[in-house]
Design an enzyme around this catalytic site. Structure first.
Site, mmCIF file in Angstrom:
data_model
loop_
_atom_site.group_PDB
_atom_site.id
_atom_site.type_symbol
_atom_site.label_atom_id
_atom_site.label_comp_id
_atom_site.label_asym_id
_atom_site.label_seq_id
_atom_site.Cartn_x
_atom_site.Cartn_y
_atom_site.Cartn_z
ATOM 1 N N SER A 221 0.662 -1.046 -0.172
ATOM 2 C CA SER A 221 -0.095 0.131 -0.082
ATOM 3 C C SER A 221 0.884 1.387 -0.036
ATOM 4 C CB SER A 221 -0.843 0.105 1.163
ATOM 5 O OG SER A 221 -1.568 -1.243 1.321
HETATM 6 N N1 SAH Z 1 -0.448 -4.620 3.906
HETATM 7 C C1 SAH Z 1 0.036 -5.100 2.915
HETATM 8 C C2 SAH Z 1 -0.666 -4.188 1.677
HETATM 9 C C3 SAH Z 1 -1.184 -5.578 0.917
HETATM 10 S S1 SAH Z 1 -2.542 -5.655 -0.197
HETATM 11 C C4 SAH Z 1 1.389 -4.386 2.894
HETATM 12 O O1 SAH Z 1 1.819 -3.566 3.515
HETATM 13 O O2 SAH Z 1 2.079 -4.844 1.800
HETATM 14 C C5 SAH Z 1 -3.777 -6.449 0.307
HETATM 15 C C6 SAH Z 1 -3.575 -8.072 0.668
HETATM 16 O O3 SAH Z 1 -4.573 -8.611 0.981
HETATM 17 C C7 SAH Z 1 -2.993 -8.822 -0.747
HETATM 18 O O4 SAH Z 1 -1.662 -9.376 -0.451
HETATM 19 C C8 SAH Z 1 -4.204 -9.999 -1.072
HETATM 20 O O5 SAH Z 1 -3.837 -10.916 -1.309
HETATM 21 C C9 SAH Z 1 -4.611 -9.922 0.476
HETATM 22 N N2 SAH Z 1 -6.139 -10.540 0.858
HETATM 23 C C10 SAH Z 1 -6.924 -10.258 -0.103
HETATM 24 N N3 SAH Z 1 -8.196 -11.002 0.161
HETATM 25 C C11 SAH Z 1 -7.901 -11.391 1.554
HETATM 26 C C12 SAH Z 1 -8.344 -12.354 2.351
HETATM 27 N N4 SAH Z 1 -9.550 -12.676 2.362
HETATM 28 N N5 SAH Z 1 -7.682 -12.841 3.619
HETATM 29 C C13 SAH Z 1 -6.452 -12.444 3.655
HETATM 30 N N6 SAH Z 1 -5.760 -11.652 2.803
HETATM 31 C C14 SAH Z 1 -6.365 -11.157 1.819
#
Ligand code: SAH
Length: 207
Positions: A52
């Site tokens: 993000s």
């Molecule tokens: N906090 C992360 C940003 C991740 S983007 C960082 O700092 O890099 C959002 C993430 O949520 C993605 O990796 C995606 O695979 C995950 N995601 C989507 N749906 C999900 C679910 N139901 N449970 C767990 N993770 C999920």
């Protein structure tokens, strides 16, 4: 990054700003993205997912109002960057990722960097993580159609859930506070755009 992208906007919590000073974002991006690690934008981390934008991580983190004693749940580990920031501001962090390869990479990276109070699990975060509930704070890093019931239920009374939800391509970032056994209040923190939360109580994988 901290001065221009966070302090110059509305990130004023000194503990949050200090956590961003301590955690190197370049350690959480792919080798070919290191030159962009401090840009004011999300970056690709593989599997169609992104780390993000720093400001959005800061806004979410600040809205959780962490004092240091909290037990925190994060949904959407991705690179592990936001989990590392949360780990600097709370006692322990449980973070859930649905894509196995990302969960494995994030766990290895967090261990190598010494973030021993952050625990990564490969699971569907729309179900929360019951074994360690309740949580004083929950952060969701993917856009949900609506707040999953399990997350509302796994929040401690007085706890805060910060979650983007709404239509697939644009969401509102909302802070939900549990005020009693069956009561929650909601505050709007602004318009945002996240990758979709995919799962049993999120979007279908095909959407
Ligand atoms: N906090 C992360 C940003 C991740 S983007 C960082 O700092 O890099 C959002 C993430 O949520 C993605 O990796 C995606 O695979 C995950 N995601 C989507 N749906 C999900 C679910 N139901 N449970 C767990 N993770 C999920």
């Amino acid at each position: 990054m901290v001065a221009k992208q966070l302090r110059a906007r509305d990130i004023t919590d000194e503990r949050v700003l200090a956590a961003f000073e301590r955690v190197p974002r370049e350690a959480f991006v792919a080798p070919d993205q290191v030159d962009s690690a401090y840009d004011d934008s999300p970056l690709p981390i593989g599997d169609g997912q992104t780390i993000s934008q720093p400001y959005i991580v800061a806004l979410t983190t600040q809205a959780l109002r962490l004092a240091g004693h909290e037990h925190v749940l994060e949904i959407g580990t991705g690179s592990g960057y936001a989990a590392a920031i949360l780990g600097q501001l709370a006692t322990s962090v449980v973070t859930i990722e649905r894509i196995g390869s990302l969960a494995t990479m994030a766990a290895a990276r967090l261990a190598a960097l010494g973030h021993t109070n952050v625990h990564v699990h490969h699971a569907d975060g729309t179900l929360g993580w019951a074994p360690d509930a309740p949580y004083e704070a929950i952060a969701v890093a993917a856009g949900a159609p609506r707040p999953p019931r399990a997350l509302l239920e796994q929040l401690a009374v007085g706890g805060r859930l910060v979650i983007p939800f709404g239509p697939h391509d644009h969401q509102r970032l909302v802070r939900i506070t549990r005020t009693g056994a069956s009561t929650w209040t909601e505050e709007n923190l602004g318009a945002v755009r996240f990758v979709p939360l995919v799962g049993a109580h999120g979007w279908p994988a095909s959407a």
